[in-house]
Design a protein around this motif. Structure first.
Motif, PDB file in Angstrom:
ATOM      1  N   LEU A  33      -9.293   9.384   2.203  1.00 40.74           N
ATOM      2  CA  LEU A  33      -8.015   8.951   1.634  1.00 40.74           C
ATOM      3  C   LEU A  33      -8.215   8.419   0.216  1.00 40.74           C
ATOM      4  CD1 LEU A  33      -5.036   8.608   2.562  1.00 40.74           C
ATOM      5  CD2 LEU A  33      -5.600   6.249   3.110  1.00 40.74           C
ATOM      6  N   ALA A  34      -9.345   7.705   0.002  1.00 38.25           N
ATOM      7  CA  ALA A  34      -9.640   7.144  -1.318  1.00 38.25           C
ATOM      8  C   ALA A  34      -9.826   8.261  -2.342  1.00 38.25           C
ATOM      9  CB  ALA A  34     -10.887   6.270  -1.251  1.00 38.25           C
TER      10      ALA A  34
ATOM     11  N   GLY B 163       0.833  -1.206   0.000  1.00 37.07           N
ATOM     12  CA  GLY B 163       0.000   0.000   0.000  1.00 37.07           C
ATOM     13  C   GLY B 163       0.864   1.251   0.000  1.00 37.07           C
TER      14      GLY B 163
ATOM     15  N   VAL C 116      -7.076   1.818  -5.601  1.00 34.00           N
ATOM     16  CA  VAL C 116      -7.270   2.742  -4.485  1.00 34.00           C
ATOM     17  C   VAL C 116      -8.376   2.226  -3.562  1.00 34.00           C
ATOM     18  CG1 VAL C 116      -8.080   5.055  -3.880  1.00 34.00           C
ATOM     19  CG2 VAL C 116      -6.351   4.776  -5.644  1.00 34.00           C
TER      20      VAL C 116
ATOM     21  N   CYS D 237     -13.385   5.707  11.192  1.00 24.97           N
ATOM     22  CA  CYS D 237     -12.287   5.157  10.387  1.00 24.97           C
ATOM     23  C   CYS D 237     -12.717   5.023   8.931  1.00 24.97           C
ATOM     24  CB  CYS D 237     -11.875   3.804  10.959  1.00 24.97           C
ATOM     25  SG  CYS D 237     -10.539   3.018  10.076  1.00 24.97           S
TER      26      CYS D 237
ATOM     27  N   LEU E 242      -7.582  -1.051   4.397  1.00 24.93           N
ATOM     28  CA  LEU E 242      -7.086  -0.339   5.579  1.00 24.93           C
ATOM     29  C   LEU E 242      -8.162  -0.301   6.665  1.00 24.93           C
ATOM     30  CD1 LEU E 242      -4.465   1.162   6.200  1.00 24.93           C
ATOM     31  CD2 LEU E 242      -5.586   3.272   5.476  1.00 24.93           C
ATOM     32  N   TRP E 243      -9.405  -0.063   6.249  1.00 21.44           N
ATOM     33  CA  TRP E 243     -10.533  -0.041   7.201  1.00 21.44           C
ATOM     34  C   TRP E 243     -10.695  -1.404   7.870  1.00 21.44           C
ATOM     35  CZ3 TRP E 243     -15.061  -2.966   7.095  1.00 21.44           C
ATOM     36  CH2 TRP E 243     -16.029  -2.593   8.040  1.00 21.44           C
TER      37      TRP E 243
ATOM     38  N   ILE F 194       0.943   4.425  -2.784  1.00 23.23           N
ATOM     39  CA  ILE F 194       0.878   5.869  -2.488  1.00 23.23           C
ATOM     40  C   ILE F 194       2.099   6.584  -3.082  1.00 23.23           C
ATOM     41  CG2 ILE F 194       0.836   7.584  -0.627  1.00 23.23           C
ATOM     42  CD1 ILE F 194      -0.665   5.474   1.067  1.00 23.23           C
TER      43      ILE F 194
ATOM     44  N   THR G 257      -7.771   1.323   0.395  1.00 26.18           N
ATOM     45  CA  THR G 257      -8.411   2.088   1.470  1.00 26.18           C
ATOM     46  C   THR G 257      -9.443   1.247   2.212  1.00 26.18           C
ATOM     47  OG1 THR G 257      -9.864   3.051  -0.209  1.00 26.18           O
ATOM     48  CG2 THR G 257      -8.003   4.374   0.519  1.00 26.18           C
ATOM     49  N   ASN G 258     -10.184   0.394   1.487  1.00 24.04           N
ATOM     50  CA  ASN G 258     -11.125  -0.486   2.179  1.00 24.04           C
ATOM     51  C   ASN G 258     -10.369  -1.544   2.982  1.00 24.04           C
ATOM     52  OD1 ASN G 258     -13.884  -1.350   2.710  1.00 24.04           O
ATOM     53  ND2 ASN G 258     -13.316  -3.179   1.557  1.00 24.04           N
TER      54      ASN G 258
ATOM     55  N   CYS H  50     -10.938   6.684   5.718  1.00 20.81           N
ATOM     56  CA  CYS H  50     -10.508   5.862   4.576  1.00 20.81           C
ATOM     57  C   CYS H  50     -11.157   6.356   3.286  1.00 20.81           C
ATOM     58  CB  CYS H  50     -10.844   4.394   4.808  1.00 20.81           C
ATOM     59  SG  CYS H  50      -9.819   3.647   6.080  1.00 20.81           S
TER      60      CYS H  50
END
Lengths: 251, 210
Positions: free
Chosen positions: B193-194, B25, B160, B186, B167-168, B29, B164-165, B190
């Motif tokens: 961030l997405a 990840g 992406v 959260c 990460l959640w 980024i 991000t999902n 996320c």
């Protein structure tokens, strides 16, 4: 008062025979629930085609949503048949057995895997051994008691497992019910003596890490148990336990 | 008793989860940030951005150990995880369940996209030194075709989303967020961030166009 309620019921005569559908009608009554409608069908098992058939087999016991036995798929969602009122449902009302467990007959399923999984995760409290585990009655704060009480309401109905995309007859995952039981037992003043053993029991194939966080379980739970909170808390505990296992700790 | 580490299942699942963020990840980024500089023009991009990366010592080792191997483990173990679930979105059409299902589909989509993307750039450049020498022109040649642009846009958005999902979901699995409120906040972070990463990626793609 000649209003009729229609039921489409999935029938299966033996665990190995094919399933088929039958339609029944019962007269509407104020406050009618699904179990009482099934009782009326049992009294007069006549399909809408006028065929006399064997009465529909299903399980029920407490009639107050604490035993979980009458849980079935009502309009494709798992619900306790005793506390589900007919008024709240769209007709024809479809009744099916839970799909994640082997069918015994009609709406009866064999949920023994749930109990096997509770044993697998050591969801019990050992109150004695070679010596007294605790001295005197353990004290507990009202806040602690209140949090634990939420989890003690589980009636092993299987709704959370039915809705879980990671749970299935051919899949190893124990599901939210057994995990929430670990959360409950690990926070009991006597139960926490075996906290580590329970954490290790869920840090294996089919354990906590098989959860996919779809969070359907918490939405379908008829007892509104915070199952996803338990899964998060166990996530934290197993993270710490894994670090202890990897790098060593006195505990 | 060290049951949890003697049973590799749990450790592998956690490793899969961890590698998805670090380094995979993290690399995504970095990669989007790096390519967002395409807007500063061909010379700047080729000399300052790509040129700076290519002069790094031990670059091949970094590529293998920080990108290729973690990505390969995350992708292959992800395919194993696919077999441990069966989406039931049609019966339970809820957003959490939708994201569960999309996480799995996007994983496959990202894998397919990456095979193409890495093939068209890094692998092709092994035989074709002109690509390495002028990566900007190579990317412009690809992205100027509407079908390729659309493919890259899809690849960007699914990557992406998957990050991000993931990460959640990771925050719950590791026990960072436990209460429904923490999980919902959260999710908001996320989602933000997405949007940010998608914007950065699209900006970079547009920068290659003449």
């Amino acid at each position: 008062m000649s209003e009729k309620i229609q039921f489409r019921i999935r029938r299966q005569d033996t665990p190995y025979s094919p399933a088929y559908w039958q339609t029944f009608q019962v007269p509407f009554r104020e406050g009618l629930n699904v179990v009482s409608a099934l009782m009326m069908i049992r009294q007069n098992p006549l399909t809408t085609d006028g065929m006399k058939v064997d009465p529909v087999a299903w399980e029920f016991n407490c009639m107050e949503e604490v035993c979980g036995a009458c849980t079935m798929l009502i309009n494709h969602r798992p619900m306790p048949a005793c506390s589900t009122l007919v008024d709240t449902l769209q007709q024809p009302i479809t009744l099916e057995p839970l799909s994640k467990f082997p069918v015994i007959r009609d709406l009866m399923v064999d949920r023994s895997r749930m109990f096997a999984d509770l044993k697998r995760v050591r969801a019990w409290i050992e109150i004695d051994g070679a010596w007294d585990i605790h001295q005197g009655a353990p004290r507990i704060s009202p806040e602690h008691w209140r949090d634990n009480y939420l989890y003690s309401r589980c009636m092993s109905c299987g709704s959370c497992l039915e809705a879980c995309p990671q749970y299935g007859q051919m899949l190893p995952f124990v599901g939210a019910a057994a995990l929430a039981a670990v959360r409950l037992m690990n926070n009991h003043p006597t139960g926490k003596y075996h906290r580590k053993q329970r954490l290790h029991a869920i840090m294996v194939e089919g354990g906590l890490s098989d959860c996919g966080n779809a969070q359907n379980c918490v939405q379908v739970c008829p007892k509104e148990i915070p199952l996803t909170t338990a899964i998060g808390e166990l996530g934290r505990e197993t993270t710490v336990q894994m670090l202890k296992d990897l790098f060593g700790s006195a505990d | 008793m060290k049951a949890s580490i003697h049973d590799t299942h749990f450790v592998f699942r956690r490793l899969h989860s961890l590698l998805g963020l670090l380094p995979v990840g993290g690399f995504l980024i970095f990669h989007l940030w790096e390519n967002s500089q395409s807007r500063f023009g061909q010379t700047h991009y080729n000399d300052q951005v790509v040129g700076w990366l290519q002069q790094l010592n031990y670059l091949t080792l970094l590529e293998i150990f920080l990108i290729a191997l973690p990505l390969l483990f995350h992708a292959l173990y992800g395919l194993v995880i696919l077999y441990n679930g069966k989406s039931n979105l049609s019966v339970y059409p809820w957003q959490g369940n939708l994201r569960y299902t999309l996480q799995r589909f996007s994983g496959i989509a990202v894998l397919l996209f990456l095979l193409l993307h890495v093939g068209w750039t890094r692998i092709w450049a092994i035989w074709e030194p002109a690509i390495k020498a002028d990566l900007f022109a190579h990317m412009q040649g690809l992205l100027i075709q509407p079908s390729v642009f659309l493919l890259y846009l899809t690849g960007l958005l699914v990557s992406v989303f998957h990050l991000t999902n993931g990460l959640w979901s990771m925050a719950i699995s590791w026990g960072v967020t436990t209460s429904p409120r923490a999980q919902s906040i959260c999710l908001g972070i996320c989602a933000f961030l997405a949007v940010l990463l998608s914007a950065m990626g699209v900006h970079g793609m547009l920068g290659f166009l003449p």
